[in-house]
Design a protein around this motif. Sequence first.
Motif, PDB file in Angstrom:
ATOM      1  N   ILE A 109      58.866  89.581  46.187  1.00 57.21           N
ATOM      2  CA  ILE A 109      60.161  89.713  45.515  1.00 57.21           C
ATOM      3  C   ILE A 109      60.087  89.146  44.098  1.00 57.21           C
ATOM      4  CG2 ILE A 109      62.564  88.901  45.532  1.00 57.21           C
ATOM      5  CD1 ILE A 109      62.331  89.023  48.659  1.00 57.21           C
ATOM      6  N   THR A 110      59.500  87.959  43.961  1.00 54.76           N
ATOM      7  CA  THR A 110      59.367  87.315  42.656  1.00 54.76           C
ATOM      8  C   THR A 110      58.517  88.155  41.712  1.00 54.76           C
ATOM      9  OG1 THR A 110      59.507  85.152  43.724  1.00 54.76           O
ATOM     10  CG2 THR A 110      58.643  85.203  41.493  1.00 54.76           C
ATOM     11  N   ASN A 111      57.412  88.677  42.207  1.00 57.61           N
ATOM     12  CA  ASN A 111      56.525  89.499  41.380  1.00 57.61           C
ATOM     13  C   ASN A 111      57.212  90.765  40.888  1.00 57.61           C
ATOM     14  OD1 ASN A 111      54.442  87.667  41.644  1.00 57.61           O
ATOM     15  ND2 ASN A 111      53.430  88.785  43.293  1.00 57.61           N
ATOM     16  N   GLU A 112      58.044  91.362  41.732  1.00 57.47           N
ATOM     17  CA  GLU A 112      58.756  92.571  41.330  1.00 57.47           C
ATOM     18  C   GLU A 112      59.760  92.263  40.218  1.00 57.47           C
ATOM     19  OE1 GLU A 112      60.061  96.508  41.040  1.00 57.47           O
ATOM     20  OE2 GLU A 112      58.215  95.592  41.745  1.00 57.47           O
ATOM     21  N   LYS A 113      60.457  91.136  40.338  1.00 60.05           N
ATOM     22  CA  LYS A 113      61.409  90.736  39.296  1.00 60.05           C
ATOM     23  C   LYS A 113      60.681  90.520  37.974  1.00 60.05           C
ATOM     24  CE  LYS A 113      64.815  88.423  42.212  1.00 60.05           C
ATOM     25  NZ  LYS A 113      65.367  87.110  42.587  1.00 60.05           N
ATOM     26  N   ALA A 114      59.534  89.857  38.025  1.00 59.37           N
ATOM     27  CA  ALA A 114      58.750  89.601  36.811  1.00 59.37           C
ATOM     28  C   ALA A 114      58.224  90.900  36.216  1.00 59.37           C
ATOM     29  CB  ALA A 114      57.594  88.656  37.123  1.00 59.37           C
ATOM     30  N   ARG A 115      57.795  91.819  37.064  1.00 58.65           N
ATOM     31  CA  ARG A 115      57.275  93.101  36.594  1.00 58.65           C
ATOM     32  C   ARG A 115      58.348  93.872  35.825  1.00 58.65           C
ATOM     33  NH1 ARG A 115      57.368  98.275  37.476  1.00 58.65           N
ATOM     34  NH2 ARG A 115      58.887  98.113  39.154  1.00 58.65           N
ATOM     35  N   VAL A 116      59.546  93.902  36.385  1.00 60.57           N
ATOM     36  CA  VAL A 116      60.651  94.618  35.734  1.00 60.57           C
ATOM     37  C   VAL A 116      61.005  93.946  34.403  1.00 60.57           C
ATOM     38  CG1 VAL A 116      63.107  95.160  35.933  1.00 60.57           C
ATOM     39  CG2 VAL A 116      61.590  95.548  37.868  1.00 60.57           C
ATOM     40  N   ARG A 117      61.078  92.613  34.411  1.00 56.30           N
ATOM     41  CA  ARG A 117      61.411  91.879  33.188  1.00 56.30           C
ATOM     42  C   ARG A 117      60.357  92.113  32.115  1.00 56.30           C
ATOM     43  NH1 ARG A 117      62.457  87.099  35.381  1.00 56.30           N
ATOM     44  NH2 ARG A 117      60.272  86.502  35.333  1.00 56.30           N
ATOM     45  N   ASN A 118      59.090  92.039  32.496  1.00 56.30           N
ATOM     46  CA  ASN A 118      58.002  92.245  31.533  1.00 56.30           C
ATOM     47  C   ASN A 118      58.016  93.665  30.979  1.00 56.30           C
ATOM     48  OD1 ASN A 118      57.200  89.634  32.017  1.00 56.30           O
ATOM     49  ND2 ASN A 118      55.490  90.185  33.338  1.00 56.30           N
ATOM     50  N   ALA A 119      58.305  94.637  31.822  1.00 58.62           N
ATOM     51  CA  ALA A 119      58.355  96.030  31.371  1.00 58.62           C
ATOM     52  C   ALA A 119      59.475  96.215  30.352  1.00 58.62           C
ATOM     53  CB  ALA A 119      58.553  96.964  32.559  1.00 58.62           C
ATOM     54  N   ASP A 120      60.618  95.585  30.591  1.00 53.51           N
ATOM     55  CA  ASP A 120      61.738  95.678  29.648  1.00 53.51           C
ATOM     56  C   ASP A 120      61.371  95.084  28.303  1.00 53.51           C
ATOM     57  OD1 ASP A 120      63.324  96.890  31.546  1.00 53.51           O
ATOM     58  OD2 ASP A 120      64.460  95.084  32.048  1.00 53.51           O
ATOM     59  N   VAL A 121      60.711  93.934  28.324  1.00 58.40           N
ATOM     60  CA  VAL A 121      60.319  93.262  27.084  1.00 58.40           C
ATOM     61  C   VAL A 121      59.300  94.110  26.325  1.00 58.40           C
ATOM     62  CG1 VAL A 121      59.119  91.265  26.128  1.00 58.40           C
ATOM     63  CG2 VAL A 121      60.850  90.941  27.878  1.00 58.40           C
TER      64      VAL A 121
END
Length: 84
Positions: free
Chosen positions: A12-24
């Motif tokens: 779950i944490t990795n997915e949140k980070a992946r989405v955030r990083n993709a947005d940035v």
Amino acid sequence: MANIKSQKQRVITNEKARVRNADVRSELKTLQKSAATAVAEKSKDAPKKVSLAQSKLASAASKGRIHKKTAARKTSRLMKKAAN
């Protein structure tokens, strides 16, 4: 899917980070294109756009969203275009 509770949490944490990083990363690409276009057109707001892109690149690198050498390379290339 994992059976171990801690691994489920990491997924779950990795997915949140992946989405955030993709947005940035997407935002950074947009800022770089906008700055490069402004420089090419010799727009009067080009220095402001270059400065903003440079700032966002440094911020993303310091937070680990992109690698610090990637940020340095992209900043360098942008500044090189701005200098010409």
